[in-house]
Design a protein around this motif. Structure first.
Motif, mmCIF file in Angstrom:
data_model
loop_
_atom_site.group_PDB
_atom_site.id
_atom_site.type_symbol
_atom_site.label_atom_id
_atom_site.label_comp_id
_atom_site.label_asym_id
_atom_site.label_seq_id
_atom_site.Cartn_x
_atom_site.Cartn_y
_atom_site.Cartn_z
ATOM 1 N N LEU A 157 0.852 -1.203 0.000
ATOM 2 C CA LEU A 157 0.000 0.000 0.000
ATOM 3 C C LEU A 157 0.882 1.246 0.000
ATOM 4 O O LEU A 157 1.545 1.521 1.008
ATOM 5 N N PRO A 158 0.949 1.970 -1.114
ATOM 6 C CA PRO A 158 1.793 3.172 -1.156
ATOM 7 C C PRO A 158 1.111 4.310 -0.426
ATOM 8 O O PRO A 158 0.016 4.711 -0.812
ATOM 9 N N ALA A 159 1.709 4.827 0.625
ATOM 10 C CA ALA A 159 1.082 5.898 1.408
ATOM 11 C C ALA A 159 2.032 6.502 2.426
ATOM 12 O O ALA A 159 2.364 7.689 2.355
ATOM 13 N N THR A 160 2.484 5.684 3.376
ATOM 14 C CA THR A 160 3.099 6.245 4.581
ATOM 15 C C THR A 160 4.585 6.550 4.460
ATOM 16 O O THR A 160 5.107 7.363 5.209
ATOM 17 N N GLY A 161 5.276 5.862 3.564
ATOM 18 C CA GLY A 161 6.732 5.997 3.511
ATOM 19 C C GLY A 161 7.433 5.146 4.556
ATOM 20 O O GLY A 161 8.669 5.114 4.614
ATOM 21 N N SER A 162 6.671 4.420 5.362
ATOM 22 C CA SER A 162 7.277 3.618 6.434
ATOM 23 C C SER A 162 8.295 2.615 5.906
ATOM 24 O O SER A 162 9.219 2.225 6.610
ATOM 25 N N GLU A 163 8.125 2.232 4.627
ATOM 26 C CA GLU A 163 9.039 1.260 4.018
ATOM 27 C C GLU A 163 10.471 1.788 3.902
ATOM 28 O O GLU A 163 11.405 1.010 3.688
ATOM 29 N N MET A 164 10.659 3.090 4.006
ATOM 30 C CA MET A 164 12.018 3.631 3.871
ATOM 31 C C MET A 164 12.296 4.711 4.910
ATOM 32 O O MET A 164 13.032 5.657 4.649
ATOM 33 N N ASN A 165 11.689 4.563 6.079
ATOM 34 C CA ASN A 165 12.030 5.509 7.146
ATOM 35 C C ASN A 165 12.112 4.792 8.488
ATOM 36 O O ASN A 165 11.913 3.580 8.562
ATOM 37 N N ASN A 166 12.423 5.564 9.515
ATOM 38 C CA ASN A 166 12.618 4.936 10.832
ATOM 39 C C ASN A 166 11.536 5.356 11.821
ATOM 40 O O ASN A 166 11.753 5.372 13.015
ATOM 41 N N GLY A 167 10.346 5.684 11.270
ATOM 42 C CA GLY A 167 9.238 6.088 12.134
ATOM 43 C C GLY A 167 8.221 4.977 12.284
ATOM 44 O O GLY A 167 8.130 4.071 11.449
ATOM 45 N N SER A 168 7.442 5.050 13.359
ATOM 46 C CA SER A 168 6.407 4.046 13.611
ATOM 47 C C SER A 168 5.365 4.692 14.513
ATOM 48 O O SER A 168 5.708 5.431 15.433
ATOM 49 N N VAL A 169 4.096 4.414 14.215
ATOM 50 C CA VAL A 169 3.009 5.005 15.008
ATOM 51 C C VAL A 169 2.139 3.871 15.546
ATOM 52 O O VAL A 169 1.623 3.071 14.777
ATOM 53 N N ILE A 170 2.004 3.815 16.872
ATOM 54 C CA ILE A 170 1.329 2.690 17.525
ATOM 55 C C ILE A 170 0.221 3.213 18.435
ATOM 56 O O ILE A 170 0.371 4.254 19.080
ATOM 57 N N THR A 171 -0.871 2.455 18.475
ATOM 58 C CA THR A 171 -2.028 2.860 19.286
ATOM 59 C C THR A 171 -2.166 1.938 20.497
ATOM 60 O O THR A 171 -2.051 0.718 20.351
ATOM 61 N N ARG A 172 -2.394 2.524 21.657
ATOM 62 C CA ARG A 172 -2.754 1.704 22.828
ATOM 63 C C ARG A 172 -4.271 1.776 22.953
ATOM 64 O O ARG A 172 -4.834 2.826 23.271
ATOM 65 N N LYS A 173 -4.907 0.633 22.667
ATOM 66 C CA LYS A 173 -6.374 0.580 22.627
ATOM 67 C C LYS A 173 -6.974 1.037 23.942
ATOM 68 O O LYS A 173 -7.911 1.823 23.983
ATOM 69 N N GLU A 174 -6.387 0.501 25.002
ATOM 70 C CA GLU A 174 -6.862 0.738 26.353
ATOM 71 C C GLU A 174 -7.061 2.231 26.665
ATOM 72 O O GLU A 174 -8.038 2.622 27.283
ATOM 73 N N THR A 175 -6.117 3.064 26.215
ATOM 74 C CA THR A 175 -6.166 4.484 26.597
ATOM 75 C C THR A 175 -6.418 5.404 25.406
ATOM 76 O O THR A 175 -6.367 6.623 25.551
#
Ligand code: NZQ
Ligand code: ZN
Length: 384
Positions: free
Chosen positions: A136-154
């Motif tokens: 899926l071409p969109a985020t650029g995550s394939e060539m960067n060092n970023g990551s965004v994670i969700t904690r469902k609980e909060t």
């Protein structure tokens, strides 16, 4: 131009039939975990192709990584990697799967509570090697060092960046995007567009080459946006979208220039509270943000108007208005609504969004750190 260090170690393997190259790209002795999302990679055959390419290696799977990947799910993958002594992570999917894999890579050797990587910027000393097969071409995550994670609980959606989680390589085969539903393709165009804008539309620092790169990428998206939706199996268009999205967030256009990630930070709260797709939150926030910040961004808005949208008529205020309007119209033309009301969200939602921004430390956003919670409130009100 501002001082900078630019280093991007991710190898890109681009084109048709490139999944077969996995065999040479991953060490022969590796104990591999393939991570993927819901059913798409199975349904369209990508997963089978990946497994076939891995040949005789020891391979395990971890499926079920959600869009907007959650800490709760990913910690199960961390357990699997630790217990089974796996030593190479291969993400097969979009930004969510790749981001999730980066978190797993960092969490496996982490001593202490891995959530602090996100909540407190805890130091990452090492990570399990990882790579990706992008679908899926969109985020650029394939060539960067970023990551965004969700904690469902909060309902906390938080990001981390670390040089240890650059993918070693990413395979980009545009034909793997043919099965994407139109909504996801439109999301990809919008996400890449906004990534470019956030590194371009600040204030001039004489980064001539960064500006021209950014404008070229934006113009390419404007040109191919309608086509990638109308002709899902047009290889050239999908190839261009894929490469633009990668270049939009691999560090190149952002080197040596100011950046403004406020649209993303406000957007993350919208996803966390209301479950709106990532790119759609950006389409809501960006036009209003450009309007609220128009004085600070005046020179770049005029440059954007002229070079990206060819707007040359009218006084300065009219040209800026027209550029912001055309940006929103472009998103709308892709089927991506730009108003909160279109997502059933009204004024009553804004207090919580602003307090969540404050709770997550997002109190001084933008290239001048002057997007305070009050300014974020005005941006959200402008998007109603
Ligand atoms: O779960 P499956 O069944 O695989 O379906 C996925 C998912 O439902 C589907 N999909 C993916 N490839 C497909 C496909 N369906 C059919 N055919 C294919 N070839 O698409 C859906 C969305 O996937 P997802 O990975 O969630 O989308 P995207 O790539 O837009 O990633 C969004 C996530 O990336 C984060 C966002 O916050 C969000 O969590 N971002 C990561 C960034 C980074 N690491 O640099 C930057 C971005 O700004 C962004 O914040
Ligand atoms: Zn994004």
């Amino acid at each position: 131009m501002l001082n900078f260090t630019f280093h991007n170690p991710t190898k890109i393997v681009f084109g048709t039939e490139s999944i077969a190259k996995l065999n040479k790209l991953i060490p022969a002795q590796a104990r591999v975990l393939i991570l993927y999302g819901g059913a798409s990679a199975q349904k369209n055959g990508t997963l089978d192709e990946v497994k076939a390419a891995l040949g005789q290696r020891l391979v395990q799977e971890f499926g079920g990584i959600e869009a907007n990947p959650t800490y709760e799910t990913l910690m199960r993958a961390v357990e699997q990697v630790r217990t089974e002594k796996l030593d190479f992570l291969l993400a097969v999917g979009g930004g969510s799967v790749i981001d999730g894999t980066k978190f797993v890579a960092a969490a496996v050797p982490f001593v202490g509570d891995p959530w602090t990587i996100l909540s407190a910027g805890a130091k990452i000393e090492s990570a399990v090697p990882l790579a990706s097969v992008l679908t899926l071409p969109a985020t650029g995550s394939e060539m960067n060092n970023g990551s965004v994670i969700t904690r469902k609980e909060t309902k906390a959606k938080l990001a981390f960046m670390n040089p240890h989680v650059f993918p070693q390589f990413s395979i980009l085969d545009p034909t793997k995007t043919y099965t994407l539903p139109p909504q996801q393709i439109a999301n990809g165009v919008v996400d890449a567009f906004v990534h470019i804008v956030e590194q371009y539309l600040t204030y001039p620092v004489g980064g001539m080459v960064q500006d021209r790169f950014a404008e070229g990428l934006l113009q390419t998206l404007v040109e191919i946006g309608p086509k990638v939706l109308a002709e899902p199996e047009n290889y050239e268009n999908r190839a261009n979208l894929m490469w633009v999205a990668t270049l939009a967030l691999n560090g190149l256009i952002g080197a040596g220039v100011p950046q403004d990630w406020a649209t993303h930070m406000i957007g993350h709260e919208l996803t966390a509270q209301h479950g709106i797709d990532h790119a759609r939150t950006l389409a809501i926030v960006l036009p209003s943000l450009l309007n609220v910040q128009r004085a600070d961004k005046r020179a770049k808005l005029l440059q954007y108007a002229e070079r990206v949208w060819q707007i040359r008529e009218g006084d300065e205020a009219q040209r800026i208005d027209a550029a912001i309007r055309q940006t929103a119209e472009f998103f709308e033309s892709l089927g991506v609504p730009t108003r909160l009301s279109a997502y059933g969200i009204g004024r009553e939602a804004i207090d919580t969004l602003v307090s969540q921004l404050e709770a997550h430390g997002m109190k001084a956003l933008g290239e001048h750190q002057n997007i305070t919670p009050e300014v974020s409130r005005r941006i959200l009100e402008g998007a109603l």
